[in-house]
Design a protein around this motif. Structure first.
Motif, PDB file in Angstrom:
ATOM      1  N   SER A  99      25.960  39.665  15.791  1.00 24.69           N
ATOM      2  CA  SER A  99      25.951  38.205  15.845  1.00 24.69           C
ATOM      3  C   SER A  99      25.146  37.610  14.711  1.00 24.69           C
ATOM      4  CB  SER A  99      25.340  37.724  17.164  1.00 24.69           C
ATOM      5  OG  SER A  99      26.104  38.135  18.250  1.00 24.69           O
ATOM      6  N   ASN A 117      20.322  33.135  15.972  1.00 21.26           N
ATOM      7  CA  ASN A 117      20.236  31.825  16.602  1.00 21.26           C
ATOM      8  C   ASN A 117      19.607  30.865  15.601  1.00 21.26           C
ATOM      9  OD1 ASN A 117      19.561  29.544  18.104  1.00 21.26           O
ATOM     10  ND2 ASN A 117      19.051  30.725  19.923  1.00 21.26           N
ATOM     11  N   PRO A 118      20.274  29.751  15.296  1.00 21.50           N
ATOM     12  CA  PRO A 118      19.731  28.836  14.289  1.00 21.50           C
ATOM     13  C   PRO A 118      18.418  28.199  14.728  1.00 21.50           C
ATOM     14  CG  PRO A 118      21.624  27.856  15.375  1.00 21.50           C
ATOM     15  CD  PRO A 118      21.520  29.279  15.856  1.00 21.50           C
ATOM     16  N   LYS A 119      18.094  28.230  16.005  1.00 11.02           N
ATOM     17  CA  LYS A 119      16.857  27.634  16.494  1.00 11.02           C
ATOM     18  C   LYS A 119      15.670  28.582  16.343  1.00 11.02           C
ATOM     19  CE  LYS A 119      19.210  24.596  19.687  1.00 11.02           C
ATOM     20  NZ  LYS A 119      19.447  24.222  21.063  1.00 11.02           N
ATOM     21  N   THR A 175      34.727  28.122  14.741  1.00  7.98           N
ATOM     22  CA  THR A 175      33.361  27.649  14.526  1.00  7.98           C
ATOM     23  C   THR A 175      32.275  28.484  15.205  1.00  7.98           C
ATOM     24  OG1 THR A 175      33.574  26.131  16.397  1.00  7.98           O
ATOM     25  CG2 THR A 175      34.108  25.257  14.211  1.00  7.98           C
ATOM     26  N   ILE A 176      32.511  28.965  16.399  1.00  6.19           N
ATOM     27  CA  ILE A 176      31.475  29.667  17.169  1.00  6.19           C
ATOM     28  C   ILE A 176      31.830  31.134  17.394  1.00  6.19           C
ATOM     29  CG2 ILE A 176      30.190  29.757  19.360  1.00  6.19           C
ATOM     30  CD1 ILE A 176      29.491  27.292  17.721  1.00  6.19           C
ATOM     31  N   ASN A 180      27.209  31.528  26.384  1.00  6.74           N
ATOM     32  CA  ASN A 180      26.739  32.899  26.171  1.00  6.74           C
ATOM     33  C   ASN A 180      26.118  33.533  27.411  1.00  6.74           C
ATOM     34  OD1 ASN A 180      24.063  31.962  26.241  1.00  6.74           O
ATOM     35  ND2 ASN A 180      23.860  31.942  24.025  1.00  6.74           N
ATOM     36  N   LYS A 185      28.696  33.531  16.612  1.00  2.26           N
ATOM     37  CA  LYS A 185      27.438  32.788  16.743  1.00  2.26           C
ATOM     38  C   LYS A 185      27.038  32.669  18.218  1.00  2.26           C
ATOM     39  CE  LYS A 185      28.625  30.328  12.526  1.00  2.26           C
ATOM     40  NZ  LYS A 185      29.839  31.081  12.260  1.00  2.26           N
ATOM     41  N   CYS A 186      26.781  33.798  18.840  1.00  2.00           N
ATOM     42  CA  CYS A 186      26.455  33.835  20.267  1.00  2.00           C
ATOM     43  C   CYS A 186      25.202  33.023  20.585  1.00  2.00           C
ATOM     44  CB  CYS A 186      26.286  35.277  20.741  1.00  2.00           C
ATOM     45  SG  CYS A 186      27.779  36.281  20.580  1.00  2.00           S
ATOM     46  N   GLY A 187      24.241  32.998  19.677  1.00  5.66           N
ATOM     47  CA  GLY A 187      23.017  32.241  19.908  1.00  5.66           C
ATOM     48  C   GLY A 187      23.254  30.744  19.992  1.00  5.66           C
ATOM     49  N   SER A 188      24.333  30.264  19.400  1.00  5.13           N
ATOM     50  CA  SER A 188      24.666  28.839  19.419  1.00  5.13           C
ATOM     51  C   SER A 188      25.724  28.501  20.461  1.00  5.13           C
ATOM     52  CB  SER A 188      25.204  28.410  18.049  1.00  5.13           C
ATOM     53  OG  SER A 188      24.260  28.632  17.048  1.00  5.13           O
ATOM     54  N   CYS A 189      26.209  29.496  21.161  1.00 11.64           N
ATOM     55  CA  CYS A 189      27.330  29.303  22.079  1.00 11.64           C
ATOM     56  C   CYS A 189      26.855  28.789  23.435  1.00 11.64           C
ATOM     57  CB  CYS A 189      28.083  30.620  22.257  1.00 11.64           C
ATOM     58  SG  CYS A 189      29.497  30.470  23.362  1.00 11.64           S
TER      59      CYS A 189
END
Length: 108
Positions: free
Chosen positions: A94, A97-99, A68-69, A83, A76-80
């Motif tokens: 990567s 970041n979804p944000k 998943t990450i 990190n 998905k380092c921005g969501s980890c």
């Protein structure tokens, strides 16, 4: 054996455990500071480093995390959540970041 007889004899190392253990800097080839190159090297290194009571839960934890990450391509380092302490964070291509807001590519 772990589930059926509560008898853990080793760490199950699949592609996720191998990849993530190397990315986190948990494992090294015997006598070096080089990453492991095979699941067997990873297993031996993890078993030397990780307390035996953690051998059974490490595989399902890292498999889910790797699916998943910490994916093989574009992790998905921005969501980890780790990190900030991961030595490999943001070093591979990567996913964004979804944000973060996506910027338009067209003319403004």
């Amino acid at each position: 054996m772990s589930i059926a007889w509560k008898n853990t004899q080793g760490i199950c190392v699949d592609t996720h455990v191998h990849r993530i253990s190397n990315r986190l800097g948990w494992v090294f080839r015997e006598g070096t500071k080089q990453k492991t190159t095979t699941p067997e090297q990873t297993r031996m290194s993890l078993e030397k480093w990780l307390p035996k009571d953690e051998w059974e839960p490490i595989n399902p934890l890292l498999v889910g995390f790797g699916q998943t990450i910490c994916t093989p391509l574009r992790p998905k380092c921005g969501s980890c959540g780790i990190n900030t302490i991961c030595p490999s964070a943001f070093k591979e291509a990567s996913s964004p970041n979804p944000k973060q807001k996506k910027r338009g590519l067209g003319p403004t």
